[in-house]
Design a protein around this motif. Structure first.
Motif, mmCIF file in Angstrom:
data_model
loop_
_atom_site.group_PDB
_atom_site.id
_atom_site.type_symbol
_atom_site.label_atom_id
_atom_site.label_comp_id
_atom_site.label_asym_id
_atom_site.label_seq_id
_atom_site.Cartn_x
_atom_site.Cartn_y
_atom_site.Cartn_z
ATOM 1 N N TRP A 1 30.250 49.049 31.119
ATOM 2 C CA TRP A 1 31.522 48.788 31.351
ATOM 3 C C TRP A 1 32.611 49.785 30.944
ATOM 4 O O TRP A 1 33.717 50.257 31.571
ATOM 5 N N ILE B 1 41.829 41.266 34.170
ATOM 6 C CA ILE B 1 41.126 40.027 33.914
ATOM 7 C C ILE B 1 41.441 39.053 34.877
ATOM 8 O O ILE B 1 42.583 38.593 35.077
ATOM 9 N N LEU C 1 37.331 42.406 35.194
ATOM 10 C CA LEU C 1 36.503 41.548 34.420
ATOM 11 C C LEU C 1 36.730 40.004 34.970
ATOM 12 O O LEU C 1 37.922 39.556 34.851
ATOM 13 N N ALA D 1 32.724 42.869 36.792
ATOM 14 C CA ALA D 1 31.782 42.471 35.833
ATOM 15 C C ALA D 1 32.311 40.963 35.845
ATOM 16 O O ALA D 1 33.213 40.421 35.774
#
Length: 458
Positions: A354, A382, A324, A362
């Motif tokens: 997702w 992340i 992400l 993403a």
């Protein structure tokens, strides 16, 4: 399979009981503690068991209103009987949703003013999901809701970050809850009682700092109607690892950056960059650190690909594991999408895809997707491509993956350009010392190459 009432945690049952016993309730729970299911369960009991409320308005960030509440509603067996209507979309769609007979009406916060101005108010209960989005007493949404507050019998405020930029943020939120009973009816009185001027230029005061002991006094005043809990104290939270990935500009790129930093103006070919104050300078320096910057006509000027190269390495190292990516500027998003097969998380379908593992790379913007979205099923990594000064948005976005239900160690990567304002922002986030004052202090020292004590107006 639907979940049952008995599967709620003990602390969640405690919070439900607190809401039942307090017509005014501030539920300040850390990310991932289940604020939505706590509130829905309490509303079910109040509406369908006690019959003490009848019409409920839930105000939430747009995507949370679209997705999270209905998704949570569908997961729990004991919520059967509650009817939800989403007051979203076009004016016609919102009007139809309001005519539908339901227990709970969910509206995004941007339409609160429209609702107050165009609808005969008959809600006896209000839930404000992400109460901290009402932290400005000057905002129209605050003024509109405050006007209707005396007509509300029960109000529940939900947030994990009630004071994202300091204790002054607390007054508007508490004023909506208790109509000024605890912290006073006017923000001026609250400020005078608990704060002292901090940053100022003669008569102009830019910021305030709490008086000695003020924080404890404020929390004591509101403690009878507020619950505060941290996820790490009540949940078996997954491990979370924070990393910095450092990148370096070459001499030519550093010189461009340094010239803008020093002179607040820069010419690149036929394009000119001009920063009129510290905030504008910080914004442009952050862009340059990321690799591109807007000129005065919104034209994108390319500076370097250092962060894109680092991102490529991180994606390759993930070896098919979903990532992400948090971005801040639109040109960052555009450059990432031009180089990688990345998908924006924009809609309810995107969230579902997702979480079902259909999206490997993403893209998400902290300001539009920070609050309330459950993304922990789709991945555990992340990457912060570009940073934000907002501690609230930073923490909230990280909590989309680092939350209850996450089965893997969460890794949060920060791509930092060495020797730039990236380092100031990262250090401020780690110290939890963020906001306008931190931004100005970090950048002011750079203007002209030396700290200038007299330039408090920057």
């Amino acid at each position: 399979m639907k979940l049952k009432y008995e599967q709620l945690h003990e602390y969640q049952l405690f919070c439900i009981d607190f809401i039942l016993k307090h017509p005014v309730a501030g539920i300040f729970l850390d990310m991932g503690c289940g604020k939505s299911i706590i509130t829905l369960t309490a509303l079910w009991l109040l509406a369908l068991d006690y019959f003490s409320i009848s019409k409920i308005l839930v105000i939430a960030p747009k995507r949370v209103a679209e997705d999270t509440w209905s998704r949570e509603f569908g997961k729990w067996e004991h919520l059967y009987g509650l009817k939800i209507s989403k007051v979203l979309g076009s004016k016609k769609q919102r009007e139809e949703a309001l005519r539908y007979k339901a227990n709970i009406y969910i509206i995004n916060r941007e339409n609160v003013v429209w609702l107050v101005e165009n609808y005969h108010w008959d809600f006896d209960t209000v839930v404000i999901d992400e109460l901290s989005s009402f932290k400005s007493n000057k905002a129209q949404r605050f003024k509109a809701l405050k006007k209707m507050r005396p007509k509300v019998q029960r109000i529940i405020g939900l947030t994990g970050t009630p004071t994202p930029n300091g204790l002054l943020d607390l007054w508007p939120q508490m004023n909506l809850l208790d109509m000024g009973e605890r912290l006073g009816r006017f923000i001026g009185g609250y400020r005078e009682q608990f704060f002292l001027p901090d940053k100022r230029n003669r008569e102009i005061i830019y910021s305030y700092k709490p008086k000695q002991g003020a924080e404890e006094k404020i929390y004591k005043l509101i403690s009878d109607i507020c619950i505060s809990m941290k996820a790490v104290d009540y949940l078996d939270m997954p491990e979370c690892i924070f990393n910095r990935v450092e990148v370096f500009m070459d001499e030519k790129e550093k010189e461009l950056y340094s010239q803008l930093e020093r002179d607040m103006v820069l010419t690149i070919g036929e394009d000119e960059l001009d920063a009129v104050n510290a905030a504008a300078l910080s914004n442009k320096l952050l862009q340059m650190a990321n690799g591109a910057v807007y000129d005065e006509n919104k034209k994108v000027i390319h500076i370097h690909n250092r962060k894109l190269d680092a991102l490529e390495d991180l994606i390759e190292a993930a070896n098919g594991k979903p990532i992400l990516i948090a971005y801040w500027f639109k040109h960052d998003r555009d450059r990432i999408k031009a180089r990688f097969n990345a998908k924006d998380i924009d809609s309810t379908k995107d969230i579902t895809d997702w979480n079902e593992g259909k999206i490997l790379v993403a893209l998400i913007h902290p300001a539009s997707a920070g609050h309330g979205l459950n993304l922990q099923e789709g991945g555990s990594t992340i990457v912060w491509f570009g940073l934000t000064w907002s501690l609230e948005l930073y923490q909230q976005l990280n909590a989309r993956l680092w939350r209850q239900g996450q089965k893997h160690t969460v890794v949060i990567q920060h791509i930092i350009t060495s020797g730039t304002v990236d380092e100031d922002v990262m250090n401020a986030l780690e110290r939890k010392d963020v906001g306008q004052a931190a931004l100005i202090n970090a950048v002011r020292a750079r203007i002209g190459g030396t700290f200038n004590e007299s330039r408090n107006d920057v």
